[in-house]
Design a protein around this motif. Structure first.
Motif, PDB file in Angstrom:
ATOM      1  N   ASP A  78       1.574 -55.322  28.832  1.00 49.39           N
ATOM      2  CA  ASP A  78       0.196 -54.870  28.742  1.00 49.39           C
ATOM      3  C   ASP A  78      -0.378 -55.040  27.339  1.00 49.39           C
ATOM      4  O   ASP A  78      -1.571 -55.266  27.167  1.00 49.39           O
ATOM      5  N   SER A  79       0.489 -54.947  26.317  1.00 57.19           N
ATOM      6  CA  SER A  79       0.028 -55.071  24.927  1.00 57.19           C
ATOM      7  C   SER A  79       0.412 -56.399  24.295  1.00 57.19           C
ATOM      8  O   SER A  79      -0.224 -56.844  23.337  1.00 57.19           O
ATOM      9  N   GLY A  80       1.491 -57.018  24.790  1.00 47.62           N
ATOM     10  CA  GLY A  80       2.023 -58.216  24.148  1.00 47.62           C
ATOM     11  C   GLY A  80       2.703 -57.918  22.830  1.00 47.62           C
ATOM     12  O   GLY A  80       2.961 -58.814  22.030  1.00 47.62           O
ATOM     13  N   ARG A  81       3.017 -56.632  22.593  1.00 48.27           N
ATOM     14  CA  ARG A  81       3.653 -56.182  21.358  1.00 48.27           C
ATOM     15  C   ARG A  81       4.816 -55.265  21.711  1.00 48.27           C
ATOM     16  O   ARG A  81       5.048 -54.953  22.880  1.00 48.27           O
ATOM     17  N   TYR A  82       5.581 -54.860  20.669  1.00 50.32           N
ATOM     18  CA  TYR A  82       6.618 -53.881  20.933  1.00 50.32           C
ATOM     19  C   TYR A  82       6.006 -52.709  21.682  1.00 50.32           C
ATOM     20  O   TYR A  82       4.920 -52.235  21.336  1.00 50.32           O
ATOM     21  N   TRP A  83       6.715 -52.220  22.688  1.00 55.29           N
ATOM     22  CA  TRP A  83       6.140 -51.212  23.573  1.00 55.29           C
ATOM     23  C   TRP A  83       5.750 -49.933  22.833  1.00 55.29           C
ATOM     24  O   TRP A  83       4.833 -49.231  23.258  1.00 55.29           O
ATOM     25  N   SER A  84       6.426 -49.631  21.705  1.00 56.27           N
ATOM     26  CA  SER A  84       6.156 -48.389  20.986  1.00 56.27           C
ATOM     27  C   SER A  84       5.011 -48.510  19.987  1.00 56.27           C
ATOM     28  O   SER A  84       4.660 -47.525  19.332  1.00 56.27           O
ATOM     29  N   TRP A 140      -4.349 -46.142  31.212  1.00 62.47           N
ATOM     30  CA  TRP A 140      -3.930 -46.585  29.882  1.00 62.47           C
ATOM     31  C   TRP A 140      -2.567 -45.991  29.528  1.00 62.47           C
ATOM     32  O   TRP A 140      -2.235 -44.869  29.927  1.00 62.47           O
ATOM     33  N   ARG A 141      -1.821 -46.746  28.764  1.00 62.93           N
ATOM     34  CA  ARG A 141      -0.528 -46.303  28.227  1.00 62.93           C
ATOM     35  C   ARG A 141      -0.690 -46.015  26.745  1.00 62.93           C
ATOM     36  O   ARG A 141      -1.129 -46.884  25.986  1.00 62.93           O
ATOM     37  N   ILE A 142      -0.326 -44.807  26.325  1.00 62.77           N
ATOM     38  CA  ILE A 142      -0.442 -44.413  24.922  1.00 62.77           C
ATOM     39  C   ILE A 142       0.954 -44.018  24.413  1.00 62.77           C
ATOM     40  O   ILE A 142       1.463 -42.960  24.782  1.00 62.77           O
ATOM     41  N   PRO A 143       1.607 -44.851  23.591  1.00 64.69           N
ATOM     42  CA  PRO A 143       2.907 -44.463  23.027  1.00 64.69           C
ATOM     43  C   PRO A 143       2.705 -43.441  21.899  1.00 64.69           C
ATOM     44  O   PRO A 143       1.880 -43.642  21.007  1.00 64.69           O
ATOM     45  N   LEU A 144       3.457 -42.360  21.952  1.00 62.91           N
ATOM     46  CA  LEU A 144       3.408 -41.331  20.920  1.00 62.91           C
ATOM     47  C   LEU A 144       4.767 -41.229  20.248  1.00 62.91           C
ATOM     48  O   LEU A 144       5.808 -41.316  20.920  1.00 62.91           O
ATOM     49  N   PRO A 145       4.806 -41.022  18.930  1.00 60.56           N
ATOM     50  CA  PRO A 145       6.078 -41.064  18.199  1.00 60.56           C
ATOM     51  C   PRO A 145       6.977 -39.868  18.503  1.00 60.56           C
ATOM     52  O   PRO A 145       6.511 -38.780  18.847  1.00 60.56           O
ATOM     53  N   LEU A 146       8.270 -40.102  18.361  1.00 60.50           N
ATOM     54  CA  LEU A 146       9.291 -39.067  18.508  1.00 60.50           C
ATOM     55  C   LEU A 146      10.031 -38.923  17.184  1.00 60.50           C
ATOM     56  O   LEU A 146      10.408 -39.926  16.576  1.00 60.50           O
ATOM     57  N   MET A 148      13.204 -38.339  14.826  1.00 60.55           N
ATOM     58  CA  MET A 148      14.670 -38.404  14.869  1.00 60.55           C
ATOM     59  C   MET A 148      15.190 -38.808  16.234  1.00 60.55           C
ATOM     60  O   MET A 148      16.091 -38.196  16.794  1.00 60.55           O
ATOM     61  N   ASP A 149      14.610 -39.823  16.812  1.00 66.04           N
ATOM     62  CA  ASP A 149      14.992 -40.247  18.153  1.00 66.04           C
ATOM     63  C   ASP A 149      15.058 -41.766  18.187  1.00 66.04           C
ATOM     64  O   ASP A 149      14.094 -42.444  17.856  1.00 66.04           O
ATOM     65  N   ALA A 150      16.187 -42.294  18.650  1.00 64.18           N
ATOM     66  CA  ALA A 150      16.359 -43.745  18.697  1.00 64.18           C
ATOM     67  C   ALA A 150      15.378 -44.407  19.659  1.00 64.18           C
ATOM     68  O   ALA A 150      15.108 -45.604  19.546  1.00 64.18           O
ATOM     69  N   LEU A 151      14.827 -43.639  20.591  1.00 68.24           N
ATOM     70  CA  LEU A 151      13.880 -44.218  21.537  1.00 68.24           C
ATOM     71  C   LEU A 151      12.528 -44.508  20.902  1.00 68.24           C
ATOM     72  O   LEU A 151      11.702 -45.197  21.487  1.00 68.24           O
ATOM     73  N   LYS A 152      12.257 -43.958  19.747  1.00 73.14           N
ATOM     74  CA  LYS A 152      11.049 -44.219  18.954  1.00 73.14           C
ATOM     75  C   LYS A 152       9.786 -43.559  19.498  1.00 73.14           C
ATOM     76  O   LYS A 152       8.977 -43.040  18.723  1.00 73.14           O
ATOM     77  N   ALA A 153       9.548 -43.603  20.795  1.00 72.14           N
ATOM     78  CA  ALA A 153       8.264 -43.138  21.320  1.00 72.14           C
ATOM     79  C   ALA A 153       8.410 -42.708  22.773  1.00 72.14           C
ATOM     80  O   ALA A 153       9.391 -42.997  23.448  1.00 72.14           O
ATOM     81  N   ILE A 154       7.387 -41.997  23.222  1.00 71.20           N
ATOM     82  CA  ILE A 154       7.232 -41.705  24.649  1.00 71.20           C
ATOM     83  C   ILE A 154       5.880 -42.235  25.082  1.00 71.20           C
ATOM     84  O   ILE A 154       4.878 -42.091  24.367  1.00 71.20           O
TER      85      ILE A 154
END
Length: 356
Positions: free
Chosen positions: A15-21, A33-39, A41-47
């Motif tokens: 959907d973005s053509g970029r890293y998902w986070s 819409w998809r909105i990645p939000l930071p996490l 101390m988490d290896a997953l980086k975002a939700i």
């Protein structure tokens, strides 16, 4: 546990053509819409928080972790699509974990938005409220680690706890407890809430079948499988529940996956099949370990398995990940017992398993 060939953090979302986070409000379908939000101390980086536009306002699938940087970015991202916190009508929360629930409940109670959560998450919330009142004693996860034969790991977890109590404001009870499946009418949309226990007892996915998308939470993730057995109070047969829930999702139409972590993925059928095959493989490895070693605890079996996509030895993981690995291995062994392929015996050093 990674099940795909690419690291989650480096996966590109179509959907973005970029890293998902990467920051932004990325349109995945008309009015969604998809909105990645930071996490922290988490290896997953975002939700990924999903915004669904309806006639009565916005419905958000999950809310993010209640930390200032996530709140500020959600505000900024909503403003980029000409909306704001006051436009949020409801939060459909997939499960009670803090990266999904806490910002939803904080904003919901501030702005009068309805917060919806699975009823089977109530024991976990009650446990957190007792902890916030300093009435819990030690963490329930320590006893779970000990039952997995991981006493040393439990002690390191105990030593690493900073003594901070949960903030009750981050864990306010929802407005609606979901019990069983139901359908939400959101303007022209119908979103089906489907109970999918496993990752947590009250996990839900939300399906917009007309649009062909599945808001999958942590149940169907495109590059990893969610933690299993890491929930308090402990659930009965979490892996068995998880695999049965995957089969339930397989009964829906083949949908595009809108996951909580990772990129948008094309096929729920393909990913469910991969996840089921992955766990059957892990079950076979656990049974082989029992057959070779005799009567052993979950921690011993976990040492025979590879972890992460790099197949690392258990000792190469950080202490927190070692604990999660021990509990996940126990979930696999408990399913072998339920299938009649192993037995379990309580022992002071942890539950001991034997192949039959």
């Amino acid at each position: 546990m990674t099940t795909g060939g690419i690291a989650t953090g480096h996966a590109v979302s179509p959907d973005s053509g970029r890293y998902w986070s990467d920051e932004g409000a990325w349109q995945v379908a008309e009015g969604i819409w998809r909105i990645p939000l930071p996490l922290p101390m988490d290896a997953l980086k975002a939700i990924n928080v999903y915004v669904v536009q309806g006639d009565d306002g916005l419905t958000l699938i999950d809310g993010g972790w209640s930390i200032p940087v996530a709140r500020e970015l959600l505000d900024k991202s909503l403003r980029s699509i000409d909306s704001g916190f006051g436009d949020i009508k409801r939060f459909l929360v997939t499960h009670v974990h803090r990266d999904h629930f806490t910002l939803a409940t904080v904003l919901g109670h501030e702005y009068g938005a309805e917060v919806v959560l699975g009823a089977e998450e109530q024991p976990a919330l009650e446990l957190l409220h007792r902890a916030s009142e300093a009435d819990l004693g030690e963490s329930p996860f320590l006893d779970m680690l000990r039952s997995a034969g991981a006493e040393e790991v439990a002690e390191l977890w105990r030593q690493g706890h900073d003594g901070a109590l949960p903030d009750a404001a981050d864990w306010a009870y929802p407005d609606v407890w979901l019990d069983g499946d139901r359908t939400f009418d959101i303007g022209r949309r119908q979103i089906d809430a489907v109970h999918t226990p496993g990752h947590t007892p009250g996990h839900y996915v939300y399906a917009d079948q007309r649009e062909g998308v599945l808001f999958a939470g942590d149940h169907v993730l495109p590059t990893i499988t969610p933690s299993i057995g890491f929930t308090a109070p402990p659930a009965d047969q979490p892996l068995g529940q998880f695999m049965a829930s995957l089969a339930r999702v397989r009964e829906l139409p083949d949908l595009r996956i809108l996951p909580a972590h990772g990129p948008v993925a094309p096929s729920s059928y393909a990913r469910v099949d991969e996840l089921l095959a992955h766990h059957e493989h892990r079950l076979a490895l656990c049974l082989a370990s029992l057959t070779e070693r005799g009567a052993v605890t979950s921690l011993v079996v976990a040492r025979d398995l590879g972890w992460t996509r790099h197949e690392r030895a258990l000792g190469e993981l950080d202490v927190f990940s070692q604990g999660m690995a021990a509990m996940e291995t126990k979930a696999h062994l408990d399913l072998l017992v339920a299938r009649g392929q192993a037995s379990a015996t309580d022992h002071p050093d942890g539950v001991v398993y034997t192949a039959l």
